[in-house]
Design an enzyme around this catalytic site. Structure first.
Site, PDB file in Angstrom:
ATOM      1  N   SER A  61       0.801  -1.225   0.000  1.00  0.00           N
ATOM      2  CA  SER A  61       0.000   0.000   0.000  1.00  0.00           C
ATOM      3  C   SER A  61       0.831   1.271   0.000  1.00  0.00           C
ATOM      4  O   SER A  61       0.303   2.355  -0.255  1.00  0.00           O
ATOM      5  CB  SER A  61      -0.938   0.019   1.211  1.00  0.00           C
ATOM      6  OG  SER A  61      -0.206   0.131   2.422  1.00  0.00           O
ATOM      7  N   LYS A 102       0.928   4.497   6.826  1.00  0.00           N
ATOM      8  CA  LYS A 102       0.276   5.336   5.825  1.00  0.00           C
ATOM      9  C   LYS A 102       0.888   6.737   5.874  1.00  0.00           C
ATOM     10  O   LYS A 102       1.644   7.079   6.777  1.00  0.00           O
ATOM     11  CB  LYS A 102      -1.236   5.444   6.083  1.00  0.00           C
ATOM     12  CG  LYS A 102      -1.987   4.120   6.174  1.00  0.00           C
ATOM     13  CD  LYS A 102      -2.030   3.377   4.849  1.00  0.00           C
ATOM     14  CE  LYS A 102      -2.762   2.037   5.006  1.00  0.00           C
ATOM     15  NZ  LYS A 102      -2.648   1.208   3.786  1.00  0.00           N
TER      16      LYS A 102
END
Length: 255
Positions: A61, A102
């Protein structure tokens, strides 16, 4: 002749005093260099252990910034110190019962949306994101304007097509945001493979100051200096001893 007394200097005593003193000084300097090197070497690792935490990123990701299986070093920080553009490690029970990595794209009070002109917008400003995969837009599917609640963060993965990030939690009570207190650390570098320090996310500079890099470079140079002193000191001792021995031999042969 019976009353005469003859005094001779034994080889290796008075005439070799300066050489012996030089050898002893060399040995002391060697020991000091090795001792200082050990302090720096071990101190660097202790410093790193106090300031940083290692993590392995299990998903794609955050590619291409961080690949699947990459090992990163993340600086232990308080969530209140996190700023836009930071790549953070956090834990939120509504997302997953495990640390997640993230990028922070908006903080409390910001409005964030995507994707007019194919770019992320924060407080009406289009954000340049050179860390995204080449040839991709800021988001595979746009999302409406979100106002981030105070004390919370809006986070996206750099691989927007596959990342389960704030956009996957827009229907949550906090609009997909995560509390600052959920942040455990801020990623400073990818250490395996050795990609080095993360680039500064300059696209956010118009919205406020960026975070400063952690002390990883200083720690690295401390460890390197320790290694140099240890190896240099260990090598200097025998060399100094050999030089002193040659000086004594040369002095004895000159008589």
């Amino acid at each position: 002749m019976g009353g005469e007394s003859t005094t001779r200097t034994a080889p290796g005593t008075a005439r070799t005093g300066p050489a012996a003193a030089t050898g002893r000084a060399g040995q002391r300097l060697s020991g000091l260099a090795v001792a200082l090197g050990m302090v720096l070497f071990l101190g660097g690792f202790v410093w790193a252990a106090v300031v940083y935490r290692p993590y392995t990123v299990p998903t794609d990701s955050m590619t291409p910034t961080i690949g699947t299986g990459d090992r990163v070093l993340a600086q232990r920080v308080d969530g209140t110190d996190v700023r836009r553009g930071d790549v953070v490690v956090f834990r939120d029970s509504t997302w997953a019962d495990a640390p997640m990595v993230k990028r922070v794209v908006a903080v409390g009070g910001d409005t964030v949306s995507c994707c007019e002109h194919g770019k992320l917008q924060v407080d009406g400003k289009e954000i340049d994101e050179p860390y995204l995969p080449a040839g991709t837009s800021a988001q595979s599917a746009g999302f409406p304007t979100v106002t981030v609640p105070e004390g919370r963060l809006f986070l996206l993965g750099d691989e927007r097509r596959t990342s389960l990030d704030s956009t996957a939690h827009l229907t949550d009570a906090a609009g997909g945001s995560v509390a600052r207190s959920a942040v455990e650390a801020r990623v400073d570098a990818v250490v395996w493979p050795m990609d080095g320090m993360l680039q500064r996310p300059t696209g956010f500079t118009e919205l406020g100051p960026l975070s400063s890099p952690g002390p990883l470079r200083a720690i690295t140079w401390t460890v390197i200096a320790g290694v140099v002193l240890i190896l240099g000191g260990a090598a200097y001792g025998p060399l100094a001893k050999r030089a002193a021995s040659r000086a004594r031999t040369g002095s004895a042969g000159a008589r």
